[in-house]
Motif scaffolding. Structure first.
Motif, PDB file in Angstrom:
ATOM      1  N   MET A  18      -4.381   3.354  27.046  1.00 34.33           N
ATOM      2  CA  MET A  18      -4.091   4.608  27.740  1.00 34.33           C
ATOM      3  C   MET A  18      -3.585   5.668  26.766  1.00 34.33           C
ATOM      4  O   MET A  18      -3.915   6.842  26.889  1.00 34.33           O
ATOM      5  CB  MET A  18      -3.070   4.384  28.858  1.00 34.33           C
ATOM      6  N   GLU A  23      -3.841  12.500  27.643  1.00 31.45           N
ATOM      7  CA  GLU A  23      -3.395  12.789  29.000  1.00 31.45           C
ATOM      8  C   GLU A  23      -4.509  12.643  30.031  1.00 31.45           C
ATOM      9  O   GLU A  23      -4.321  12.948  31.207  1.00 31.45           O
ATOM     10  CB  GLU A  23      -2.801  14.196  29.062  1.00 31.45           C
ATOM     11  N   ASN A  24      -5.680  12.185  29.612  1.00 33.04           N
ATOM     12  CA  ASN A  24      -6.801  12.018  30.536  1.00 33.04           C
ATOM     13  C   ASN A  24      -6.482  10.946  31.569  1.00 33.04           C
ATOM     14  O   ASN A  24      -5.973   9.880  31.238  1.00 33.04           O
ATOM     15  CB  ASN A  24      -8.074  11.597  29.778  1.00 33.04           C
ATOM     16  N   LEU A  25      -6.782  11.246  32.827  1.00 34.21           N
ATOM     17  CA  LEU A  25      -6.625  10.250  33.884  1.00 34.21           C
ATOM     18  C   LEU A  25      -7.694   9.175  33.710  1.00 34.21           C
ATOM     19  O   LEU A  25      -8.846   9.481  33.424  1.00 34.21           O
ATOM     20  CB  LEU A  25      -6.776  10.901  35.258  1.00 34.21           C
ATOM     21  N   THR A  66      -2.112   7.740  34.153  1.00 30.59           N
ATOM     22  CA  THR A  66      -1.815   8.289  32.841  1.00 30.59           C
ATOM     23  C   THR A  66      -0.395   7.862  32.460  1.00 30.59           C
ATOM     24  O   THR A  66       0.393   7.461  33.336  1.00 30.59           O
ATOM     25  CB  THR A  66      -1.967   9.826  32.822  1.00 30.59           C
TER      26      THR A  66
END
Length: 155
Positions: A18, A23-25, A66
């Motif tokens: 992650m 910060e990408n979902l 996230t």
């Protein structure tokens, strides 16, 4: 032998993946695909990590997960504690979930705290960002690392 359980190991793997995505979902399925950790395990981990405040979730068609903070602000100790509770090597250290039956007679009483504190300090000093960093492979520099690894670092 002092050893973390498999679920805690997977939690570090999932959170490291992650952290590489910024910060990408990411959906639980995407995380499972990226890490090769089974989807039911990833879902369980995300639930536990969410309860501990280490990941956040967003519901809906465009939802996902996230990190709740930057990888530099999340320590390995926090991940371990989210899955296993307080770091306590023996039953007689501060924060242990169980008590020792011979604690009042034991000559080691209190001395294990020194060891436990040293281990806790070491785990606290290592961030998720450090755990997510790719080690140099066979002496190759970062610029000569495989292109897929370089691409993953940038995205």
């Amino acid at each position: 032998m002092f050893r973390l359980n498999r679920l805690t190991d997977y939690a570090v793997v999932v959170m490291s993946q992650m952290s590489l995505r910024g910060e990408n979902l990411r959906s639980a399925q995407q995380i499972a695909d990226d890490t090769a950790v089974p989807l039911p395990t990833v879902s369980k981990l995300l639930n536990l990590l969410g309860r501990a405040g280490l990941v956040t979730s967003q519901r809906g068609a465009t939802g996902g997960y996230t990190l709740s903070r930057s990888p530099e602000q999340i320590s390995v100790a926090q991940i371990i504690q989210a899955l296993e509770g307080p770091i306590a090597l023996t039953a007689c250290v501060d924060g242990a979930a169980e008590s020792c039956d011979v604690q009042s007679l034991c000559p080691m009483r209190g001395n294990w705290n020194k060891v436990n504190t040293a281990i806790q300090d070491a785990l606290t000093s290592v961030s998720l960002a450090e755990m997510s960093a790719f080690p140099a492979t066979f002496g190759l520099s970062q610029t000569t690392a495989p292109k897929t690894v370089q691409a993953d670092r940038k995205s």
